[in-house]
Design an enzyme around this catalytic site. Sequence first.
Site, PDB file in Angstrom:
ATOM      1  N   GLU A   1      35.522  14.407  20.941  1.00 27.96           N
ATOM      2  CA  GLU A   1      34.337  14.575  20.082  1.00 27.96           C
ATOM      3  C   GLU A   1      33.356  15.538  20.728  1.00 27.96           C
ATOM      4  O   GLU A   1      33.203  15.499  21.948  1.00 27.96           O
ATOM      5  CB  GLU A   1      33.634  13.214  19.885  1.00 27.96           C
TER       6      GLU A   1
ATOM      7  N   GLY B   1      36.496  -8.724  17.785  1.00 36.32           N
ATOM      8  CA  GLY B   1      35.172  -9.083  18.297  1.00 36.32           C
ATOM      9  C   GLY B   1      34.230  -9.273  17.114  1.00 36.32           C
ATOM     10  O   GLY B   1      34.658  -9.578  15.999  1.00 36.32           O
TER      11      GLY B   1
ATOM     12  N   HIS C   1      31.361  10.183  13.487  1.00 38.21           N
ATOM     13  CA  HIS C   1      30.875   9.074  14.323  1.00 38.21           C
ATOM     14  C   HIS C   1      29.518   8.540  13.823  1.00 38.21           C
ATOM     15  O   HIS C   1      28.523   8.578  14.553  1.00 38.21           O
ATOM     16  CB  HIS C   1      30.777   9.533  15.787  1.00 38.21           C
TER      17      HIS C   1
ATOM     18  N   ALA D   1      36.764   2.579  16.234  1.00 42.36           N
ATOM     19  CA  ALA D   1      36.620   2.060  17.598  1.00 42.36           C
ATOM     20  C   ALA D   1      36.082   3.158  18.507  1.00 42.36           C
ATOM     21  O   ALA D   1      34.861   3.299  18.694  1.00 42.36           O
ATOM     22  CB  ALA D   1      37.957   1.525  18.082  1.00 42.36           C
ATOM     23  N   ARG D   2      36.962   3.954  19.045  1.00 39.17           N
ATOM     24  CA  ARG D   2      36.603   5.052  19.937  1.00 39.17           C
ATOM     25  C   ARG D   2      37.721   6.077  19.882  1.00 39.17           C
ATOM     26  O   ARG D   2      38.894   5.706  19.719  1.00 39.17           O
ATOM     27  CB  ARG D   2      36.490   4.583  21.386  1.00 39.17           C
TER      28      ARG D   2
ATOM     29  N   ARG E   1      43.380  -9.733  22.552  1.00 39.24           N
ATOM     30  CA  ARG E   1      43.889 -10.346  23.780  1.00 39.24           C
ATOM     31  C   ARG E   1      43.681 -11.857  23.755  1.00 39.24           C
ATOM     32  O   ARG E   1      44.554 -12.629  24.052  1.00 39.24           O
ATOM     33  CB  ARG E   1      43.164  -9.750  24.994  1.00 39.24           C
ATOM     34  N   THR E   2      42.450 -12.253  23.365  1.00 36.99           N
ATOM     35  CA  THR E   2      42.210 -13.695  23.263  1.00 36.99           C
ATOM     36  C   THR E   2      42.121 -14.099  21.799  1.00 36.99           C
ATOM     37  O   THR E   2      41.469 -13.416  21.004  1.00 36.99           O
ATOM     38  CB  THR E   2      40.888 -14.088  23.961  1.00 36.99           C
TER      39      THR E   2
END
Length: 330
Positions: free
Chosen positions: A267, A154, A285, A237-238, A177-178
């Site tokens: 977290e 992204g 973070h 990311a996460r 994905r795309t």
Amino acid sequence: MDKVLVTRAVFPEVLDRLSGYFEVEFNPDDQVWTRSQLVERLQGKAGAFITGSERVDAELLAACPDLRAVCTMAVGYNNIDVEACTARGVWVTNTPDVLTETTADFGFALMMAAARRLSEAERYLRRGEWRKWHYDQLMGADVHGATLGILGMGRIGQAIARRGALGFGMEVVYHNRTRLPLEAEGAVNARWVDKATLLRESDHLVLVVPYSATSHHMIGEAELALMKPTATLTNIARGGVVDDAALAKALRAGRIAAAGLDVYEGEPHPNPALLDLPNVVLSPHIASSSVSTRRAMADLAAGNLIAALGCGPRAGRPPTPVNPGPTGRP
Ligand code: DGY
């Protein structure tokens, strides 16, 4: 005048701005409220200025029927059930774009720190163990000219790709994905590959994929086993995208060389197995945390809340909506 809740401490100027439009309840001590404390404070509130720490789901929405806007000071919104909000005609907004470059800077910094063993070197020096120069002292991996792998291409992924390709002469492979349009791929010389190829080819793999049920434990034991033993893994990311227990095991066994982590499962309590490993760089973070970016995020979240509740010059048109607000109600 509508009432709004600001769930965590934020810049005083932002509270002042909101106070020009609303009756504002806030959290000066920055307490992390329990679920029931949050629900209690949301009674009678038309809007909530939240962060990634608060979970907004169908149950909370049902308990807070006056809520018309949920505006998070984060680009990620995996803590918000967007579908449930849309079904109730509640606006959801986030803060994209303003944090892209700052977050990419930090991802790159973590990747470089992991590759060049920066935290390990600093701990060694601070322990007083540096007595002389040595030919193979704390040797790390080169970043320039290496293969940069990006999972999730992204805005932030592309900003990292730009740094790697244009600044460090890296070869860029990515999986998403795309596929990006050819022009965007060409701008950073990036090559789309399947996930297994990405894992096998990357010297430095950076994760920037949003968290969802699909990306849960996208990197676990099997994926780590495909990586080069000399590779590094960076997660901005996460928490939950990586199986942290499997990662700690792989790092301890030398299955991969090093990791840089800004986000964790559970977290703010990272898996204890990560804490005493020498080959992992850990940060709490903070990838978006530069002075100007955190201000921009807070300003954007406030602007979203003001507009979503029908005030200010953009009344009814929040700048960065995630859902269609009241017009999306079935
Ligand atoms: C984001 O914006 O999603 C960050 O992770 C929150 O700090």
